[in-house]
Design a protein around this motif. Structure first.
Motif, PDB file in Angstrom:
ATOM      1  N   HIS A  65      24.246  65.538  70.319  1.00  0.00           N
ATOM      2  CA  HIS A  65      25.827  65.412  70.619  1.00  0.00           C
ATOM      3  C   HIS A  65      26.646  65.464  69.316  1.00  0.00           C
ATOM      4  O   HIS A  65      26.253  65.184  68.278  1.00  0.00           O
ATOM      5  CB  HIS A  65      26.128  64.083  71.407  1.00  0.00           C
ATOM      6  N   SER A  66      27.673  66.161  69.448  1.00  0.00           N
ATOM      7  CA  SER A  66      28.770  66.310  68.300  1.00  0.00           C
ATOM      8  C   SER A  66      29.787  65.365  68.659  1.00  0.00           C
ATOM      9  O   SER A  66      30.360  65.061  69.582  1.00  0.00           O
ATOM     10  CB  SER A  66      29.149  67.784  68.360  1.00  0.00           C
ATOM     11  N   THR A  67      30.226  64.744  67.170  1.00  0.00           N
ATOM     12  CA  THR A  67      31.501  63.964  67.624  1.00  0.00           C
ATOM     13  C   THR A  67      32.738  64.766  67.682  1.00  0.00           C
ATOM     14  O   THR A  67      33.838  64.143  67.792  1.00  0.00           O
ATOM     15  CB  THR A  67      31.656  63.000  66.319  1.00  0.00           C
TER      16      THR A  67
ATOM     17  N   LEU B  51      38.837  66.823  73.755  1.00  0.00           N
ATOM     18  CA  LEU B  51      39.331  65.123  73.487  1.00  0.00           C
ATOM     19  C   LEU B  51      40.410  65.653  72.344  1.00  0.00           C
ATOM     20  O   LEU B  51      39.696  66.162  71.173  1.00  0.00           O
ATOM     21  CB  LEU B  51      38.071  64.476  73.141  1.00  0.00           C
TER      22      LEU B  51
ATOM     23  N   TYR C  40      37.461  57.927  78.246  1.00  0.00           N
ATOM     24  CA  TYR C  40      37.358  59.295  77.478  1.00  0.00           C
ATOM     25  C   TYR C  40      38.754  59.871  77.916  1.00  0.00           C
ATOM     26  O   TYR C  40      39.479  60.434  77.052  1.00  0.00           O
ATOM     27  CB  TYR C  40      36.523  60.028  78.016  1.00  0.00           C
TER      28      TYR C  40
ATOM     29  N   ARG D  72      41.705  57.835  76.467  1.00  0.00           N
ATOM     30  CA  ARG D  72      41.874  58.012  74.985  1.00  0.00           C
ATOM     31  C   ARG D  72      42.609  59.450  74.726  1.00  0.00           C
ATOM     32  O   ARG D  72      43.304  59.545  73.861  1.00  0.00           O
ATOM     33  CB  ARG D  72      40.191  57.680  74.318  1.00  0.00           C
TER      34      ARG D  72
ATOM     35  N   LEU E  42      35.105  53.290  69.145  1.00  0.00           N
ATOM     36  CA  LEU E  42      35.246  53.951  70.358  1.00  0.00           C
ATOM     37  C   LEU E  42      34.699  55.211  70.346  1.00  0.00           C
ATOM     38  O   LEU E  42      34.107  55.554  71.613  1.00  0.00           O
ATOM     39  CB  LEU E  42      36.892  54.353  70.620  1.00  0.00           C
ATOM     40  N   ILE E  43      34.570  55.780  69.093  1.00  0.00           N
ATOM     41  CA  ILE E  43      33.589  57.095  69.319  1.00  0.00           C
ATOM     42  C   ILE E  43      32.107  56.618  69.441  1.00  0.00           C
ATOM     43  O   ILE E  43      31.300  57.357  70.243  1.00  0.00           O
ATOM     44  CB  ILE E  43      33.694  57.870  67.882  1.00  0.00           C
TER      45      ILE E  43
ATOM     46  N   SER F 206      31.256  55.683  73.143  1.00  0.00           N
ATOM     47  CA  SER F 206      31.373  56.543  73.862  1.00  0.00           C
ATOM     48  C   SER F 206      30.217  57.628  73.948  1.00  0.00           C
ATOM     49  O   SER F 206      29.519  57.838  74.878  1.00  0.00           O
ATOM     50  CB  SER F 206      32.628  57.355  73.542  1.00  0.00           C
ATOM     51  N   VAL F 207      29.875  57.979  72.507  1.00  0.00           N
ATOM     52  CA  VAL F 207      28.660  58.786  72.299  1.00  0.00           C
ATOM     53  C   VAL F 207      27.297  58.355  72.866  1.00  0.00           C
ATOM     54  O   VAL F 207      26.497  58.856  73.676  1.00  0.00           O
ATOM     55  CB  VAL F 207      28.649  59.390  71.134  1.00  0.00           C
TER      56      VAL F 207
ATOM     57  N   LYS G 283      26.591  57.576  76.737  1.00  0.00           N
ATOM     58  CA  LYS G 283      26.165  58.449  77.617  1.00  0.00           C
ATOM     59  C   LYS G 283      24.871  59.139  77.196  1.00  0.00           C
ATOM     60  O   LYS G 283      24.050  59.497  78.046  1.00  0.00           O
ATOM     61  CB  LYS G 283      27.090  59.859  77.236  1.00  0.00           C
TER      62      LYS G 283
ATOM     63  N   LEU H 135      37.312  64.219  64.056  1.00  0.00           N
ATOM     64  CA  LEU H 135      38.136  63.063  64.690  1.00  0.00           C
ATOM     65  C   LEU H 135      38.237  61.839  63.347  1.00  0.00           C
ATOM     66  O   LEU H 135      39.111  61.206  63.490  1.00  0.00           O
ATOM     67  CB  LEU H 135      37.158  62.430  65.981  1.00  0.00           C
TER      68      LEU H 135
HETATM   69  N1  URA Z   1      32.111  62.681  71.707  1.00  0.00           N
HETATM   70  C1  URA Z   1      32.268  61.734  72.726  1.00  0.00           C
HETATM   71  O1  URA Z   1      31.631  61.840  73.672  1.00  0.00           O
HETATM   72  N2  URA Z   1      33.085  60.594  72.550  1.00  0.00           N
HETATM   73  C2  URA Z   1      33.986  60.599  71.473  1.00  0.00           C
HETATM   74  O2  URA Z   1      34.455  59.584  71.482  1.00  0.00           O
HETATM   75  C3  URA Z   1      34.066  61.798  70.717  1.00  0.00           C
HETATM   76  C4  URA Z   1      33.077  62.667  70.699  1.00  0.00           C
END
Ligand code: URA
Length: 432
Positions: free
Chosen positions: A92-94, A124, A174, A177, A188-189, A192-193, A196, A216
């Protein structure tokens, strides 16, 4: 705060005034928001308070846990293919600008024998989202029930899908935001990451933590802390997690925008593509294969021998996509021409991301229809020679009234210089 009776204004006020949210308050607010008992306006106020006040590691862990348990959990422990257990691994990438690595990376890892259940998101802020990109392929669906994800993993080793049923709270948070300027926050990042990704039940996880103008979070120190926080959350849940810190000062590759990025990813799968995109994709693949316990394979070989492209085609077909239909092309384009000769200087990733967003590649209202063909093509990358009169960028949109604001956004984001800019390493560090 303590006790079991909560109300949203009190929870918001606690965080607004710099207080700490108790485990029970976090469980209550996430549960109530997911169930629709806390309004978007209230959650938006709390998110903004979190952006300003932050959270400690304990709050982040509990907030992540509450998000994780707000939805279904995938159980992939019994997955087998050809009689052998499958090693599941994800990345997963931010979030960055032109960050399209997933599209080639997932088929590469699948072609090497890994299984990748890739729960993905939409655009996002100024960054693009994998679901929006893939939906520019005619017929492609990202709405997969869990059983279908399991079947695809056994059949072709890959599924890319909307995380909706997993970490249900994240889907709502998401989207909220994205339209309330509350994206740029470490807690929050991270939550969120990781909510999931932990819900996927994978054996290993690789994180691409973007650093720089188009990320971000811009400062390297903040990004390091984000990476450490997420690696620890993974370890606390028994999921070996590695993070790469990678440069996002300049857009990745030469395109930004949904259909443009799909086309560029297919160039990578065909053995070409921009060197930075290929380098990062292969490095992430090596990390994923190592975590999956797959040794002795060179992921680059799958690009040379066409097996990664075959997997991509199988993935698209399995999810209803039709690659015989041309990708959408925007109705209008305008070019930025160089007024002088020299060398392309740095290109500000944030400005390019916002330019693509202004052209229609991203949303400014929840659920807004995006333009698949909108975006930016970069003709000259930093350090490349430029001749006066050559195109440097092409901007694409279906709605030409957007060109003015988009051109203004790009202004000042690039320069043609006498000498090349200082080269920056693409991969800054690895945190495990
Ligand atoms: N990717 C995500 O799933 N959530 C975030 O908040 C940023 C990147």
């Amino acid at each position: 705060m303590s006790g079991f009776a909560f109300d949203a204004p009190t929870v918001i006020r606690t965080k607004r005034d710099g207080g700490r949210l108790s485990d029970a308050a976090i469980d209550w607010i996430i549960g109530s928001y997911t169930d629709g008992k806390v309004a978007d306006a209230q959650m938006a106020a709390l998110l903004m308070a979190i952006v300003w006040r932050g959270m400690d590691r304990g709050e982040i862990a509990r907030w992540t846990e509450a998000m994780l348990t707000s939805g279904e959990l995938l159980d992939l422990t019994d997955l087998r293919s050809g009689g052998k257990p499958l090693a599941t691994v994800d990345k997963h990438s931010t979030g960055g600008v032109g960050d399209k690595t997933t599209l080639a990376l997932v088929p590469i890892v699948a072609a090497c024998g890994g299984a990748v259940p890739k729960a993905s998101g939409r655009g996002l802020g100024h960054t693009g989202g994998t679901l929006d990109k893939l939906e520019s392929i005619a017929g492609f669906t990202t709405d997969l029930p869990n059983q279908r994800v399991r079947e695809q993993l056994c059949d072709i080793g890959a599924a890319i899908f909307g995380a909706g049923q997993l970490a249900t709270a994240d889907k709502k948070l998401y989207a909220l935001r994205d339209i309330t300027a509350t994206v740029e926050s470490l807690p929050l990042i991270a939550s969120s990451v990781m909510s999931k990704k932990l819900a996927e039940g994978v054996d290993g996880l690789v994180l691409d933590v973007k650093v720089g103008a188009g990320a971000l979070m811009e400062s390297e120190a903040q990004c390091r802390e984000l990476a450490h926080t997420m690696v620890e959350l993974g370890a606390a849940h028994g999921v070996p997690t590695h993070a790469l810190l990678t440069d996002m000062n300049c857009p990745l590759g030469a395109t930004v925008g949904n259909a443009l990025e799909v086309a560029e990813s297919m160039e990578v799968l065909a053995g070409g593509g921009p060197p930075d995109l290929v380098e990062l994709t292969l490095r992430l693949a090596e990390e994923m294969l190592a975590l999956a316990g797959i040794d002795g394979l060179d992921p680059a070989q799958t690009l040379r021998d066409g097996t990664a492209m075959d997997r991509f085609r199988q993935l698209v077909a399995a999810q209803g996509g039709d690659l015989s239909v041309p990708l959408p092309v925007a109705a209008h384009s305008e070019r930025v021409i160089s007024y002088r000769s020299g060398t392309m200087g740095t290109i500000d990733a944030m400005a390019v991301g916002l330019t693509a967003w202004r052209l229609g590649a991203g949303r400014s209202r929840p659920g807004e229809q995006i333009q698949a063909g909108a975006g930016v093509r970069i003709h000259r990358r930093p350090g490349e020679p430029v001749a006066a009169g050559e195109p440097l960028f092409t901007l694409y949109t279906d709605t030409p009234e957007r060109f003015g604001a988009a051109m203004a956004e790009l202004e000042g984001a690039w320069s043609v210089e006498d000498t090349p800019p200082q080269a920056r390493p693409l991969i800054i560090d690895r945190i495990a």
